[in-house]
Design a protein around this motif. Sequence first.
Motif, short mmCIF file in Angstrom:
data_model
loop_
_atom_site.label_atom_id
_atom_site.label_comp_id
_atom_site.label_asym_id
_atom_site.label_seq_id
_atom_site.Cartn_x
_atom_site.Cartn_y
_atom_site.Cartn_z
N GLY A 119 0.78 -1.22 0.00
CA GLY A 119 0.00 0.00 0.00
C GLY A 119 0.81 1.27 0.00
O GLY A 119 0.26 2.36 0.04
N ALA A 120 2.12 1.17 -0.01
CA ALA A 120 2.95 2.37 0.01
C ALA A 120 3.01 2.99 -1.38
O ALA A 120 2.98 2.29 -2.38
CB ALA A 120 4.36 2.03 0.48
N LYS A 121 3.08 4.31 -1.42
CA LYS A 121 3.26 4.99 -2.69
C LYS A 121 4.65 4.65 -3.21
O LYS A 121 5.59 4.48 -2.43
CB LYS A 121 3.13 6.50 -2.50
CG LYS A 121 1.73 6.92 -2.08
CD LYS A 121 1.67 8.41 -1.86
CE LYS A 121 0.28 8.79 -1.39
NZ LYS A 121 0.20 10.20 -1.05
N PRO A 122 4.81 4.53 -4.54
CA PRO A 122 6.10 4.11 -5.08
C PRO A 122 7.24 5.07 -4.75
O PRO A 122 8.35 4.64 -4.54
CB PRO A 122 5.87 4.01 -6.59
CG PRO A 122 4.50 4.51 -6.85
CD PRO A 122 3.80 4.73 -5.56
N ARG A 123 6.98 6.37 -4.71
CA ARG A 123 8.03 7.34 -4.41
C ARG A 123 7.44 8.47 -3.57
O ARG A 123 6.25 8.72 -3.60
CB ARG A 123 8.60 7.92 -5.71
CG ARG A 123 9.27 6.88 -6.53
CD ARG A 123 10.07 7.38 -7.68
NE ARG A 123 9.61 8.58 -8.34
CZ ARG A 123 10.28 9.19 -9.29
NH1 ARG A 123 11.43 8.70 -9.69
NH2 ARG A 123 9.81 10.27 -9.86
N LEU A 124 8.33 9.14 -2.87
CA LEU A 124 7.90 10.32 -2.12
C LEU A 124 7.61 11.46 -3.08
O LEU A 124 8.37 11.68 -4.03
CB LEU A 124 9.00 10.78 -1.17
CG LEU A 124 9.21 10.00 0.11
CD1 LEU A 124 10.45 10.50 0.83
CD2 LEU A 124 8.01 10.15 1.02
N SER A 125 6.56 12.21 -2.80
CA SER A 125 6.31 13.41 -3.59
C SER A 125 7.36 14.46 -3.21
O SER A 125 8.00 14.36 -2.15
CB SER A 125 4.91 13.95 -3.32
OG SER A 125 4.86 14.50 -2.00
N ARG A 126 7.51 15.43 -4.04
CA ARG A 126 8.46 16.53 -3.77
C ARG A 126 8.08 17.23 -2.46
O ARG A 126 8.94 17.55 -1.65
CB ARG A 126 8.45 17.49 -4.95
CG ARG A 126 9.54 18.54 -4.85
CD ARG A 126 9.62 19.33 -6.11
NE ARG A 126 10.18 18.42 -7.12
CZ ARG A 126 10.44 18.76 -8.36
NH1 ARG A 126 10.19 19.97 -8.77
NH2 ARG A 126 10.95 17.90 -9.20
N ASP A 127 6.76 17.46 -2.26
CA ASP A 127 6.30 18.11 -1.03
C ASP A 127 6.58 17.25 0.20
O ASP A 127 6.99 17.75 1.24
CB ASP A 127 4.80 18.42 -1.11
CG ASP A 127 4.48 19.59 -2.02
OD1 ASP A 127 5.42 20.34 -2.39
OD2 ASP A 127 3.30 19.75 -2.36
N ALA A 128 6.33 15.94 0.08
CA ALA A 128 6.58 15.04 1.21
C ALA A 128 8.05 15.02 1.56
O ALA A 128 8.42 15.06 2.75
CB ALA A 128 6.07 13.63 0.90
#
Length: 161
Positions: free
Chosen positions: A9-18
């Motif tokens: 369930g994890a997003k594949p990559r961190l967003s720039r904001d995260a």
Amino acid sequence: MATTRETKGAKPRLSRDALATWRSLQDLTDDLRRILSSELLDSGLSPADYAVLLALSEAPDRALRSSELADKVDWERSRLSHHLARMQRRDLIRRDPCATDSRGAVVVLTEDGLAALRSASGPHLRAVKYYFADALTDEQITQLGVILAAIRRNVDDRTAQ
């Protein structure tokens, strides 16, 4: 423990904001630790001393077995043992034999240790208020508490796997 790739369930990559927010949190945490450590040193206690004294002050009879104290301050037992020796030489704590385990010791907060903790607590808590609480509204503090609780649950859930 699951790695990032294995986590469901994890997003594949961190967003720039995260990622930017994470870096900001890391930098701010480091800055606050440094500032509060400096404030504590003015009282003659290190942050490590303060952590040990605080844990003991909150314990029943102001005493904990060494193993329990190590868990409370989240230290390896060897680190704790060395630090306690230094604190004992300064009469901040004493180590008594454990009645139920001849190999164990009970760490007890002394009157001098309690006085040192009380002396340091006022300036320390004023610094926490000044650098942390005064920057936020009551609503923001509540929101931050909710956010931190969500992160804590996530960490606990994922490290328990």
